[in-house]
Design a protein around this motif. Structure first.
Motif, PDB file in Angstrom:
ATOM      1  N   GLN A 159      -5.392  12.190  -6.000  1.00 48.57           N
ATOM      2  CA  GLN A 159      -4.743  11.239  -5.106  1.00 48.57           C
ATOM      3  C   GLN A 159      -4.325  10.024  -5.930  1.00 48.57           C
ATOM      4  O   GLN A 159      -5.053   9.590  -6.814  1.00 48.57           O
ATOM      5  N   ILE A 200      -3.106   6.085  -5.408  1.00 51.27           N
ATOM      6  CA  ILE A 200      -3.019   5.027  -4.399  1.00 51.27           C
ATOM      7  C   ILE A 200      -2.680   3.700  -5.063  1.00 51.27           C
ATOM      8  O   ILE A 200      -3.336   3.278  -6.011  1.00 51.27           O
ATOM      9  N   ARG A 257       0.284   5.602  -0.727  1.00 61.57           N
ATOM     10  CA  ARG A 257      -0.583   6.713  -1.154  1.00 61.57           C
ATOM     11  C   ARG A 257       0.263   7.964  -1.357  1.00 61.57           C
ATOM     12  O   ARG A 257       0.940   8.434  -0.437  1.00 61.57           O
ATOM     13  N   GLN A 285      -0.077  11.826  -2.160  1.00 65.51           N
ATOM     14  CA  GLN A 285      -1.038  12.929  -2.180  1.00 65.51           C
ATOM     15  C   GLN A 285      -0.361  14.175  -2.748  1.00 65.51           C
ATOM     16  O   GLN A 285       0.852  14.371  -2.587  1.00 65.51           O
ATOM     17  N   TYR A 306       0.856  -1.191   0.000  1.00 65.81           N
ATOM     18  CA  TYR A 306       0.000   0.000   0.000  1.00 65.81           C
ATOM     19  C   TYR A 306       0.887   1.234   0.000  1.00 65.81           C
ATOM     20  O   TYR A 306       1.843   1.338   0.786  1.00 65.81           O
TER      21      TYR A 306
END
Length: 652
Positions: free
Chosen positions: A335, A337, A324, A326, A322
């Motif tokens: 965004q 991801i 992310r 931004q 994972y």
């Protein structure tokens, strides 16, 4: 016995156990026989698998460049007959995002359980998704040979099975209508393309149910239309080719349906923006050009430019972790991801660019920062460092190394049987037996080896093959400092040759010098075979694993293989998204430990188990998953606080 519902409890605090279901005993004569195969994780360093993977990648890429099945699907499903898929008009929708499934049973089935049930956090409950979005690579290593059935269908149908009808249907394959059944929609990844997308199309594009889920898409790309101006677009960007004309025209038409203020969540097969940021970091800014962008990023860039300000979030799998990204304050960008924790082996996060180089989309420089990551970089490095223990978890590969050492020693020992005055007309093993195993004697050992190689072209070719193989493996996936990567790999190959001759030296010293065996003695030959295989497998595995760790630590090499060789099943993740009114809330969820011991659920009869395949009998009263954790626990938690996105603006 009273029924109980499944409760997945998660949160940022202490783990909360899951209460698994107990169904009532069967009370009807109708039943269904179900087969489930619990596959082990793919051994990516297995000798056979290494060859298959390379061949399948080459064939799929070559054929895909000349024959594109997306064109066939487009002709069978014209744009007029492939409208946006309408989802829940009441404006309150839950959608899950799960990518990179279909590797081992334990990890894939654990995640299938997660997305098939409600999640209970300490402060709120996250209902099961109305739609399950699959982000690519639904099966590993390839869809061929019933890959989809055993590695994808079996775990998902067992986690969320279709109901058994009370009355036996006229046709055995006839499905039972389920009012309000959730949907499943998929984006193909590179592994789905290894059979030319044939298996993917049959599984997801023919409106056939998958367990308790229903399929709705007609092509490998799709558009979901939600209430209140929310849309989800799923792209199929194939392997190494640009987006096909029919798909681009399809999305151009979908763009005309967007209203001012509408927002789009874009699902793409891989986080190509990371590759683009790394490309910009290593290339001369004065020479940077769109021509050097990867085909997938160029295609993604076209769709992003088409969407413009409508784009809110870009989701991708392919990288099994994972992450992310931004937009930095003052930067107008979506965004981004990556969430590829659906069941495949873990990828590291410690080499993710932070911050990445700004990327250009539609003439705008988008600046990002790494806002959330799982597992964290420190944990990723610790997991990376465990790769030195290769002999403990990859015996087939270590066995292959041992056989290579044995073959090389056999070749040079056989070549040394030709009389040579420098060896006193003795074989190499007999000569080496005179030298004590010590550092000062290494130079003489290598000199004796070169004397043999000078009269053995086959041994030279074998040695060159080993060195080149290590060099190519070291440079695999490297786009920067490839010369350094080849150099490091060459040294790695030479070390393996050194280990092989070291084994010959050691065996000669022990068997001939100390045990006083003749070189042709059958017992000596047997001891040599056993000793070389055992020591070669152990020491070779340690050398290979330690070199991968060192190469990744010092030069950033072996990003893929240093993790794939370990087949880490834990540290899984998925997204549960809530669309309500003008707000989208994304809950990133993690499962740190997958279950490895399963029991047949109550209410399902176990008929037989042959190797890894279970034969069960289910009845209309057999509700819930077919297998439950033997410990009764799974632990779900939030990776980071929920991410809130509004139609008007993005809240980091």
């Amino acid at each position: 016995m009273k029924d109980q519902s499944i409760e997945f409890r998660a949160g940022a605090g202490q783990p909360v156990p899951i209460v698994m279901p107990h169904s009532t005993q069967p009370s009807t004569s109708n039943s269904r026989i179900e087969l489930y195969t619990q596959e082990a994780m793919v051994n990516w360093l297995g000798p056979v698998q290494l060859g298959r993977t390379g061949l399948q990648t080459a064939v799929a890429t070559t054929i895909g460049a000349f024959a594109d099945p997306r064109e066939v699907l487009a002709m069978l499903n014209p744009r007029d007959s492939n409208p946006p898929i309408q989802v829940a008009a009441d404006g309150d929708v839950w959608i899950d995002y799960l990518a990179d499934t279909g590797d081992g049973w334990d990890s894939t089935y654990s995640m299938a359980l997660c997305v098939s049930q409600d999640v209970k956090l300490p402060e709120l409950t996250l209902p099961r998704g109305d739609v399950l979005l699959l982000g690519g690579d639904q099966v590993y290593p390839t869809p061929a040979r019933s890959g989809y059935r055993t590695r994808f269908l079996d775990p998902f149908r067992a986690a969320f099975p279709a109901p058994v009808p009370k009355v036996r249907p006229a046709q055995q394959e006839q499905s039972v209508p389920q009012p309000g059944a959730p949907w499943i929609v998929a984006t193909p990844g590179n592994h789905d393309w290894y059979d030319g997308l044939r298996g993917f199309s049959q599984l997801f594009c023919e409106q056939k149910p998958i367990g308790g889920w229903e399929t709705r898409q007609r092509t490998s790309y799709y558009v979901l239309q939600l209430a209140n101006g929310w849309w989800i677009w799923g792209l199929d960007l194939q392997l190494e080719s640009l987006i096909d004309r029919q798909q681009k025209q399809y999305f151009e038409e979908m763009r005309t349906r967007l209203q001012p203020g509408d927002r789009v969540i874009l699902c793409t097969p891989e986080p190509s923006w990371v590759d683009e940021a790394e490309r910009l970091a290593r290339e001369d800014k004065a020479l940077s050009s769109i021509e050097t962008q990867t085909p997938r990023f160029r295609s993604l860039r076209e769709i992003e430019q088409l969407l413009g300000d409508h784009l809110a979030v870009v989701l991708a799998g392919d990288s099994h972790h994972y992450a992310r990204y931004q937009p930095k304050a003052g930067s107008q960008a979506p965004q981004r991801i990556t969430c590829g924790g659906g069941g495949a082996f873990l990828h590291g996060t410690h080499q993710l660019p932070d911050p990445p180089e700004p990327i250009n989309v539609g003439g705008t420089r988008q600046r990002y920062e790494l806002a959330g990551v799982y597992p964290d970089k420190k944990t990723s490095e610790q997991l990376r460092n465990r790769a030195w223990r290769l002999p403990t978890h990859n015996l087939p590969f270590c066995g292959m190394l041992a056989i290579l050492y044995l073959l090389f020693d056999w070749m040079i020992q056989s070549a040394s049987k030709i009389p040579h005055p420098a060896r006193g007309n003795r074989s190499l093993m007999e000569v080496l037996s005179d030298f004590e195993v010590s550092i000062p004697n290494i130079r003489e050992v290598w000199r004796q080896l070169f004397l043999v190689l000078a009269h053995s072209p086959s041994s030279v070719m074998f040695a060159v093959t080993i060195v080149l193989g290590c060099a190519v493996l070291s440079a695999a996936g490297v786009k920067r400092t490839r010369k350094l990567a080849y150099g490091v790999g060459t040294v790695h190959g030479l070390l393996h040759l050194g280990l092989a001759i070291g084994l010959l030296w050691l065996m000669g010293r022990v068997n001939i010098h100390y045990l006083q065996f003749e070189v042709e003695n059958l017992l000596q030959v047997l001891l040599f075979l056993v000793g070389t295989l055992l020591l070669g497998g152990s020491l070779g595995g340690l050398l290979f694993g330690s070199w991968m760790v060192m190469g990744n630590t010092l030069w950033g090499l072996h990003r893929e293989v240093v993790f794939s060789s370990q087949r880490i099943a834990d540290h899984k993740c998925f997204l549960r998204m809530h669309f309500k009114g003008d707000q989208l809330t994304i809950y990133p969820l993690k499962l740190e430990k997958v279950c490895r011991r399963w029991s047949v659920a109550t209410g399902v009869a176990k008929l037989a188990k042959v190797q890894r395949t279970w034969r069960l009998r289910a009845t209309p009263e057999s509700t819930g998953p077919r297998f439950v954790p033997a410990t009764g626990e799974l632990e779900l938690r939030l990776i980071e606080p929920p991410i809130e996105i509004r139609r008007a603006r993005t809240t980091p």
